[in-house]
Design an enzyme around this catalytic site. Structure first.
Site, PDB file in Angstrom:
ATOM      1  N   ASP A 158      -3.189  32.140  41.211  1.00 14.62           N
ATOM      2  CA  ASP A 158      -2.354  31.729  42.326  1.00 14.62           C
ATOM      3  C   ASP A 158      -2.602  32.652  43.524  1.00 14.62           C
ATOM      4  OD1 ASP A 158       0.026  30.641  43.790  1.00 14.62           O
ATOM      5  OD2 ASP A 158       0.467  29.768  41.837  1.00 14.62           O
ATOM      6  N   HIS A 215       3.854  31.845  47.316  1.00 15.12           N
ATOM      7  CA  HIS A 215       3.656  30.795  46.311  1.00 15.12           C
ATOM      8  C   HIS A 215       3.472  31.369  44.913  1.00 15.12           C
ATOM      9  CE1 HIS A 215       1.322  27.518  44.300  1.00 15.12           C
ATOM     10  NE2 HIS A 215       2.060  26.718  45.040  1.00 15.12           N
ATOM     11  N   SER A 555       3.243  22.135  42.216  1.00 16.14           N
ATOM     12  CA  SER A 555       3.059  23.570  41.998  1.00 16.14           C
ATOM     13  C   SER A 555       4.281  24.194  41.348  1.00 16.14           C
ATOM     14  CB  SER A 555       2.804  24.280  43.336  1.00 16.14           C
ATOM     15  OG  SER A 555       1.514  24.057  43.808  1.00 16.14           O
TER      16      SER A 555
END
Length: 769
Positions: A158, A215, A555
């Site tokens: 990620d 994220h 996600s």
């Protein structure tokens, strides 16, 4: 780092947030450009060589260009620049390298013995939890479970991680498992975060795995964050944040910056993660359309992970509104769609006439009272349009006819904004007081403005509301079917582009001349709308630094499934990736097709993730490397390719005669693409292994079948197991006809021993991929 984070704390400034948004967009575009060639006609290619040969992998791959890789590359180069051209050399869990080649050099190398495939290193945009685990009925981890979870290591591919978040505290943790071979580069690890690496176009030295985007921190805390009470985003979604397996360890592989993630970096991370010793990989990255398996870094990396006993959980994709399809479709990957929970974030606009419009947004600004409502001169709220219009919008609420996060209105000093959205099921963040409404609602607001001399509106702060309709699959979630695994697939020349190949497959599939067996993807759904989890304070939210943030996307759904897989792994460390996938898929809670958009299981898979049930599924469908190789053989991959991929002569030879079909893969779901108006019969041979209790008797029933149109039959309908780990076989036969295009029929084969329900969806459709 804590001091640096504190220094970045700032009040809410809408204009600052808008500027940051614009700079971030420019940065993202620049990052995408970096992956291109070097100006002399050379492009960046991944040269995939299959299984890694040799007795033991190096502890740190890519420290040098292997002699074998150098020799192979030198065969096609006219100079001795092999070493200078190489970006990565994969040597730890798979074999291959990344290099810059001209088109002629690429063609020469592709025909060289020992090469499985050569493909451009693409740049991906990433697809694009206080309540979600409770909604799934998944209780907080017990002390006994925490001890078991401590042996599970989760690899996060990620944007990195913010280590100072309380979600990643190692309080109460002992040392990492002795089998761990990973490392922490330019990062201070602890007993919770036990590995951290970063990658950027071949560079690994000197890079920081710290998350500047947010994220990666969000997904990691959803998987394995510690229990942290009293968290919220500006008062929104308040509660206790926790991951599925708070006792598990995390290994961080930073492969994305902003919205940019390259194939070359991702495959390098897969190579490291498997060799380091992770148990599960979480991969919240994807693209609009799927790619052939041996030209897909995720499919290649996850295949070698599967060989090492590591399951990869991946996001299905966020292209549901853009004509895209589920992107991570390899049958050894768990593909996860996004769905809602029973908590919805709403906002209200009260017009001057007293009418209340309920929209959606993540708006934690104070209430904006009775500000003038105004429509921009040319209807656009983009910054460049507003600034050249020569009109003052200061202190007003702008009515934006298209989606906008408020950055344009904020730049010109507007007090608020109302924006049209085509995703009314998702609350997105705004950079000033504002909300998103449907086109019909927007038209109603315009009608009020047009007939009122001094139209005004009041925008409230967002609030949480109960959603009794949940779970519903997100509009943005990429639907199936799987466009890569039909039952008939011809091997094509490497000179044919992926788009040409995919178009040819879709033309065949829609021509009605063949019937296709597909694997059903996405596999299942998990919460992916309005998820609160940890965040990096280096990534500002509405102009301020926050410790927890709300985000949406597949996600966010992916780490829920990753966490559930890690939970199962903690109780069943010897289970194969396919067994864990089976447990999650067959125990998923069925979703109501009448509440979801058309396509049924093609949009949400087997149903909603149910981790509490998945721990004890009763029966599992297992598949190992040889099963997947036989499926690839049936699709047209040849013996030479598959011997290189698997590193074995005996298991990978594609014998002459009948090669079988994708339907023969022992997958827990069954899907068939039929030609409209034509009769069909499809057979799905399957086997299940008893992991429940000895002496179990399971009886099959068919649910959801519509008599007279399509018939589903199971033979035999009774399986009597005398012991644990015993495997028994059966065949599902589906026959009938679907009369129209874009039609689907769904049913399920449910095996029950009176206590456990083992549910396998069956879907027949005429939907073009």
């Amino acid at each position: 780092m804590a001091g640096a984070a504190a220094a970045l704390m700032a009040p809410s400034f809408p204009i600052l947030a808008a500027i940051i948004f614009l700079i971030s967009a420019v940065t993202s575009l620049h990052a995408s450009d970096q992956i291109g060639g070097d100006g002399d006609g050379r492009q960046v290619y991944i040269v995939y060589l299959g299984h890694r040969s040799g007795e033991s992998p190096p502890s740190e791959g890519r420290l040098g260009f292997s002699a074998a890789h150098r020799e192979l590359l030198n065969r096609v180069l006219d100079d001795s620049s092999a070493h200078e051209r190489v970006i990565y050399s994969y040597q730890r869990s798979l074999s291959g390298f990344v290099t810059r080649l001209t088109e002629d050099e690429k063609q020469k190398l592709s025909s060289t013995e020992g090469v499985v495939s050569i493909f451009r290193s693409r740049t991906h945009r990433r697809p694009l939890t206080t309540r979600s685990w409770d909604f799934l009925g998944f209780p907080k981890t017990s002390k006994q479970s925490l001890e078991l979870e401590g042996d599970v290591i989760i690899g996060m591919l990620d944007t990195g991680l913010w280590p100072d978040s309380p979600s990643f505290s190692d309080e109460g943790f002992g040392p990492p498992p002795s089998r761990w071979k990973g490392a922490c580069h330019n990062f201070t690890c602890n007993n919770k975060i036990i590995g951290a690496r970063a990658y950027l176009h071949g560079i690994t030295e000197g890079l920081s795995p710290v998350d500047t985007h947010g994220h990666g921190t969000h997904t990691a805390s959803t998987v394995a964050g510690q229990v942290v009470g009293n968290v919220s985003l500006g008062g929104l979604a308040a509660g206790t944040a926790r991951g599925a397996v708070p006792g598990a360890r995390l290994a961080i592989y930073k492969v994305c910056r902003e919205d940019s993630c390259s194939d070359a970096d991702m495959l390098a991370a897969f190579d490291d993660a498997v060799a380091d010793g992770v148990d599960v990989i979480s991969f919240s990255i994807g693209s609009k359309l799927p790619v052939r398996y041996f030209e897909d870094a995720a499919a290649i990396g996850s295949f070698h992970a599967m060989r090492g006993g590591v399951l990869t959980s991946a996001a299905a994709g966020n292209s549901g509104l853009d004509g895209g399809r589920v992107s991570n479709v390899a049958p050894w990957i768990l593909s996860v769609a996004a769905s809602s929970t029973d908590r919805r974030l709403v906002d209200k606009l009260v017009l001057g006439n007293g009418k209340t419009i309920v929209g959606v947004s993540i708006n934690f600004f104070p209430k904006l009272k009775k500000a003038p409502l105004i429509h921009p001169v040319n209807g656009s709220c983009e910054p460049e349009s507003l600034t050249v219009a020569g009109r003052s919008y200061k202190g007003k609420i702008l009515l934006c006819a298209s989606w906008n996060n408020g950055s344009g209105p904020a730049v010109v000093g507007a007090a608020g904004a109302v924006m049209v959205t085509y995703e009314p099921d998702v609350a997105w963040q705004v950079t000033l007081p504002g909300l998103m409404v449907t086109q019909d609602q927007f038209n109603g607001i315009l009608a009020y403005v047009n007939r009122t001399r001094n139209p005004v509106g009041t925008i409230h702060t967002s609030e949480a509301a109960f959603d009794s309709e949940a779970p519903i699959v997100a509009g943005f979630s990429s639907p199936g079917p799987n466009a890569i695994t039909p039952g008939i697939l011809k091997v094509v020349s490497s000179s044919i582009s992926h788009n040409q190949w995919l178009s040819s497959q879709l033309r065949i599939a829609s021509s009605g001349t063949h019937a296709f067996v597909w694997t059903l993807q996405p596999d299942l759904s998990a919460p992916g709308i309005d998820i609160l989890a940890a965040w990096s304070p280096l990534s500002l939210v509405a102009g301020r630094s926050v410790a927890y943030n709300i985000d949406s996307g597949t996600s966010m759904a992916c780490p829920h499934a990753t966490g559930a897989a890690a939970y199962i792994k903690s109780f069943h460390p010897d289970w194969s990736p396919a067994m864990i996938m089976s447990a999650l898929i067959t125990t998923a809670t069925p979703m109501d097709p009448s509440r979801n958009r058309g396509g049924g299981e093609l949009t949400y898979g087997a149903g909603q993730l149910n981790p509490a049930q998945a721990r004890d599924p009763g029966l599992v469908y297992d598949a190992r490397e040889g099963d997947y190789v036989r499926m690839l053989c049936a699709q047209g991959y040849n013996s030479t390719q598959l011997r290189l991929v698997a590193g074995s002569d005996d298991a990978t030879t594609c014998h002459g005669g009948r090669k079988g079909s994708a339907a023969d893969l022992n997958y827990p779901t069954m899907a068939f693409h039929a030609a409209p108006g034509k009769n069909f019969t499809a057979h799905f041979p399957r086997s299940v292994t008893n992991v429940g209790v000895p002496g179990s008797v399971y009886v099959a029933k068919i649910v959801g079948s519509r008599p007279g149109q399509t018939v589903v039959a199971v033979s035999p309908r009774r399986l009597a197991f005398s012991q644990l780990h015993q495997t028994m076989s059966f065949t599902v036969t589906v026959s009938g006809a679907l009369h129209d295009g874009n039609e689907y029929f769904s049913a399920a084969v449910v095996w029950s021993d009176g206590e456990r329900q083992v549910r396998s969806p069956v879907i027949v459709h005429t939907v073009d991929a």
